[in-house]
Design a protein around this motif. Structure first.
Motif, PDB file in Angstrom:
ATOM      1  N   ALA A   1     -36.888  -0.624  48.710  1.00 29.34           N
ATOM      2  CA  ALA A   1     -37.084   0.063  50.145  1.00 29.34           C
ATOM      3  C   ALA A   1     -36.448  -0.338  51.093  1.00 29.34           C
ATOM      4  N   LEU A   2     -35.782  -1.616  51.139  1.00 30.65           N
ATOM      5  CA  LEU A   2     -35.082  -1.978  52.295  1.00 30.65           C
ATOM      6  C   LEU A   2     -33.459  -1.572  52.376  1.00 30.65           C
ATOM      7  N   SER A   3     -33.011  -1.311  51.228  1.00 32.76           N
ATOM      8  CA  SER A   3     -31.664  -1.228  51.067  1.00 32.76           C
ATOM      9  C   SER A   3     -31.343  -0.383  49.742  1.00 32.76           C
ATOM     10  N   SER A   4     -30.128   0.089  49.747  1.00 35.80           N
ATOM     11  CA  SER A   4     -29.681   0.814  48.533  1.00 35.80           C
ATOM     12  C   SER A   4     -29.028  -0.616  47.703  1.00 35.80           C
ATOM     13  N   LEU A   5     -29.498  -0.725  46.501  1.00 38.18           N
ATOM     14  CA  LEU A   5     -29.626  -1.734  45.395  1.00 38.18           C
ATOM     15  C   LEU A   5     -28.802  -1.636  44.103  1.00 38.18           C
ATOM     16  N   VAL A   6     -28.163  -2.310  43.719  1.00 39.21           N
ATOM     17  CA  VAL A   6     -27.618  -2.366  42.074  1.00 39.21           C
ATOM     18  C   VAL A   6     -27.875  -3.729  41.539  1.00 39.21           C
ATOM     19  N   LEU A   7     -28.373  -3.754  40.365  1.00 38.12           N
ATOM     20  CA  LEU A   7     -28.601  -5.145  39.713  1.00 38.12           C
ATOM     21  C   LEU A   7     -27.472  -5.484  38.744  1.00 38.12           C
ATOM     22  N   ILE A   8     -26.954  -6.571  38.567  1.00 37.17           N
ATOM     23  CA  ILE A   8     -26.187  -7.041  37.616  1.00 37.17           C
ATOM     24  C   ILE A   8     -27.141  -8.098  36.559  1.00 37.17           C
ATOM     25  N   SER A   9     -26.734  -7.849  35.443  1.00 34.60           N
ATOM     26  CA  SER A   9     -27.472  -8.768  34.427  1.00 34.60           C
ATOM     27  C   SER A   9     -29.169  -8.905  34.547  1.00 34.60           C
ATOM     28  N   ARG A  10     -29.698  -7.890  35.110  1.00 36.96           N
ATOM     29  CA  ARG A  10     -30.940  -7.455  35.208  1.00 36.96           C
ATOM     30  C   ARG A  10     -31.314  -6.284  35.196  1.00 36.96           C
ATOM     31  N   ALA A  11     -32.413  -5.724  34.524  1.00 39.11           N
ATOM     32  CA  ALA A  11     -32.914  -4.336  34.498  1.00 39.11           C
ATOM     33  C   ALA A  11     -34.212  -4.252  35.020  1.00 39.11           C
ATOM     34  N   HIS A  12     -34.258  -2.991  35.568  1.00 38.19           N
ATOM     35  CA  HIS A  12     -35.599  -2.577  36.137  1.00 38.19           C
ATOM     36  C   HIS A  12     -35.537  -0.892  36.010  1.00 38.19           C
ATOM     37  N   PRO A  13     -36.515  -0.452  35.564  1.00 34.92           N
ATOM     38  CA  PRO A  13     -36.714   0.776  35.307  1.00 34.92           C
ATOM     39  C   PRO A  13     -36.483   2.020  36.191  1.00 34.92           C
ATOM     40  N   ALA A  14     -36.640   1.475  37.461  1.00 33.25           N
ATOM     41  CA  ALA A  14     -36.657   2.597  38.719  1.00 33.25           C
ATOM     42  C   ALA A  14     -35.190   2.058  39.347  1.00 33.25           C
ATOM     43  N   LEU A  15     -34.335   1.232  38.997  1.00 33.43           N
ATOM     44  CA  LEU A  15     -33.082   0.834  39.865  1.00 33.43           C
ATOM     45  C   LEU A  15     -31.870   0.917  38.970  1.00 33.43           C
ATOM     46  N   PRO A  16     -30.701   1.296  39.537  1.00 33.96           N
ATOM     47  CA  PRO A  16     -29.674   1.125  38.751  1.00 33.96           C
ATOM     48  C   PRO A  16     -29.233  -0.338  38.483  1.00 33.96           C
TER      49      PRO A  16
ATOM     50  N   VAL B   1     -31.426 -22.349  12.136  1.00 34.24           N
ATOM     51  CA  VAL B   1     -30.620 -22.147  13.644  1.00 34.24           C
ATOM     52  C   VAL B   1     -31.503 -22.610  14.700  1.00 34.24           C
ATOM     53  N   GLY B   2     -31.119 -23.264  15.696  1.00 34.43           N
ATOM     54  CA  GLY B   2     -32.004 -23.716  16.794  1.00 34.43           C
ATOM     55  C   GLY B   2     -31.457 -22.867  18.040  1.00 34.43           C
ATOM     56  N   TYR B   3     -32.352 -22.185  19.175  1.00 31.14           N
ATOM     57  CA  TYR B   3     -31.998 -21.570  20.263  1.00 31.14           C
ATOM     58  C   TYR B   3     -32.354 -22.411  21.171  1.00 31.14           C
ATOM     59  N   ALA B   4     -31.404 -22.668  22.195  1.00 30.78           N
ATOM     60  CA  ALA B   4     -31.659 -23.825  23.329  1.00 30.78           C
ATOM     61  C   ALA B   4     -31.766 -22.706  24.443  1.00 30.78           C
ATOM     62  N   ALA B   5     -33.020 -22.479  24.890  1.00 25.54           N
ATOM     63  CA  ALA B   5     -33.286 -21.420  25.978  1.00 25.54           C
ATOM     64  C   ALA B   5     -33.148 -22.121  27.308  1.00 25.54           C
ATOM     65  N   GLY B   6     -32.841 -20.761  28.288  1.00 29.62           N
ATOM     66  CA  GLY B   6     -32.387 -21.134  29.447  1.00 29.62           C
ATOM     67  C   GLY B   6     -33.819 -21.336  30.427  1.00 29.62           C
ATOM     68  N   PRO B   7     -33.830 -20.942  31.696  1.00 28.33           N
ATOM     69  CA  PRO B   7     -34.883 -20.978  32.349  1.00 28.33           C
ATOM     70  C   PRO B   7     -35.902 -19.846  32.312  1.00 28.33           C
ATOM     71  N   SER B   8     -37.216 -20.263  32.026  1.00 27.72           N
ATOM     72  CA  SER B   8     -38.407 -19.310  31.509  1.00 27.72           C
ATOM     73  C   SER B   8     -38.399 -18.262  32.186  1.00 27.72           C
ATOM     74  N   HIS B   9     -38.085 -18.043  33.659  1.00 20.38           N
ATOM     75  CA  HIS B   9     -38.330 -17.102  34.734  1.00 20.38           C
ATOM     76  C   HIS B   9     -36.723 -16.127  34.614  1.00 20.38           C
ATOM     77  N   SER B  10     -36.112 -16.529  33.916  1.00 23.35           N
ATOM     78  CA  SER B  10     -34.948 -15.854  33.638  1.00 23.35           C
ATOM     79  C   SER B  10     -34.986 -14.510  32.657  1.00 23.35           C
ATOM     80  N   PHE B  11     -34.425 -13.179  33.488  1.00 32.60           N
ATOM     81  CA  PHE B  11     -34.365 -12.128  32.707  1.00 32.60           C
ATOM     82  C   PHE B  11     -33.482 -12.217  31.735  1.00 32.60           C
ATOM     83  N   SER B  12     -32.251 -12.758  31.887  1.00 32.53           N
ATOM     84  CA  SER B  12     -31.299 -12.922  30.752  1.00 32.53           C
ATOM     85  C   SER B  12     -31.845 -13.733  29.464  1.00 32.53           C
ATOM     86  N   ASP B  13     -32.327 -14.684  29.756  1.00 35.16           N
ATOM     87  CA  ASP B  13     -33.022 -15.568  28.748  1.00 35.16           C
ATOM     88  C   ASP B  13     -34.021 -14.834  28.108  1.00 35.16           C
TER      89      ASP B  13
END
Length: 268
Positions: free
Chosen positions: A72-87, A112-124
């Motif tokens: 709502a503050l500015s025109s935005l585009v996301l990289i490596s993160r998705a949002h249903p209402a944003l490009p 096989v083991g998966y070593a995960a990243g930060p729990s708050h990370s969308f990518s992880d």
């Protein structure tokens, strides 16, 4: 462009490509680091919205509601993160993970083991889901080793968990973590890839120069930076803001090999 941590080798390629694309379009790119702090990220957006025409959020740590407020503050585009209402410009993680699963299965790996990243990370969250889906589809068992900081120290901690989990291969959240993991395994006398195979993620520049060179999932980071600028240019021209999903693929190097005869996984 707002990034979580410029020290992370994942981001400079994106930044450089975006900067070049902006320059070609007659624009300047201001780069801001939030030091992995979601609260600082929203504060930066709030401040930058008054000074810039648009904002690129790279690997945003904000919640969906916070992203909605930021939009709502500015025109935005996301990289490596998705949002249903944003490009957004995202990566097709499933494609690369599927290749990794087929690769390890062909080499005889089944646990096989998966070593995960930060729990708050969308990518992880996206990567972890893809690993479970694609590896189990290949008949392999996936052991979640835990969530770790995307750093060499995080990788070293993941190595300890991998040894206790009795796995023959590990896929790490990113290349830096994978390198720390390999270093700790070697310090313990575990041979990579003869006794344990390792796959990284991102294919940063150091991956090929590392010894042994790192098998990893390639993400087209430079293309992502260019695409984000292109999306914003289209928005400035009045076009509808599109979202883009970029392909990923496995790069086979020296850290994966067949399971040794009679080897059931290293143990501490």
């Amino acid at each position: 462009m707002v990034v979580p941590d410029l020290r992370n080798p994942f981001f400079p390629g994106i930044v450089k490509a975006a900067q070049s694309a902006a320059h070609e379009a007659g624009q300047s790119l201001l780069i801001v680091d939030t030091d992995e702090n979601p609260e600082a990220e929203f504060e930066r957006v709030h401040s930058l919205a008054r000074q810039t025409d648009a904002i690129i959020l790279c690997s945003s740590r904000m919640t969906d509601d916070e992203l909605q407020r930021a939009a709502a503050l500015s025109s935005l585009v996301l990289i490596s993160r998705a949002h249903p209402a944003l490009p957004s410009v995202t990566f097709d993680t499933s494609a690369g993970v599927r290749e990794a699963a087929e690769h390890l299965r062909a080499l005889g790996h089944r646990r096989v083991g998966y070593a995960a990243g930060p729990s708050h990370s969308f990518s992880d969250q996206e990567r972890a889901a893809s690993v479970v889906t694609e590896f189990e589809a290949q008949g392999m068992e996936v052991i979640h080793l835990g969530n770790f900081d995307p750093s060499p120290e995080g990788g070293r901690k993941a190595a300890d968990r991998a040894l206790l989990a009795n796995v023959t291969a590990v896929i790490a959240y990113d290349d830096i973590m994978a390198m720390g993991l390999i270093g700790r395994l070697q310090a313990y006398g575990v041979r990579v890839p003869e006794q344990m195979s390792i796959i990284g993620w991102d294919d940063i520049e150091f991956s090929e120069m590392f010894t042994p060179s790192l098998t990893t999932i390639h993400l087209p980071r430079e293309r992502a930076g260019e695409a984000a600028v292109d999306v914003l240019q289209r928005a400035a021209d009045g076009a509808e803001l599109p979202s883009m999903r970029l392909d990923t693929h496995l790069v086979f190097r020296q850290t994966t090999a067949p399971v040794s005869s009679g080897f059931e996984g290293a143990s501490a």
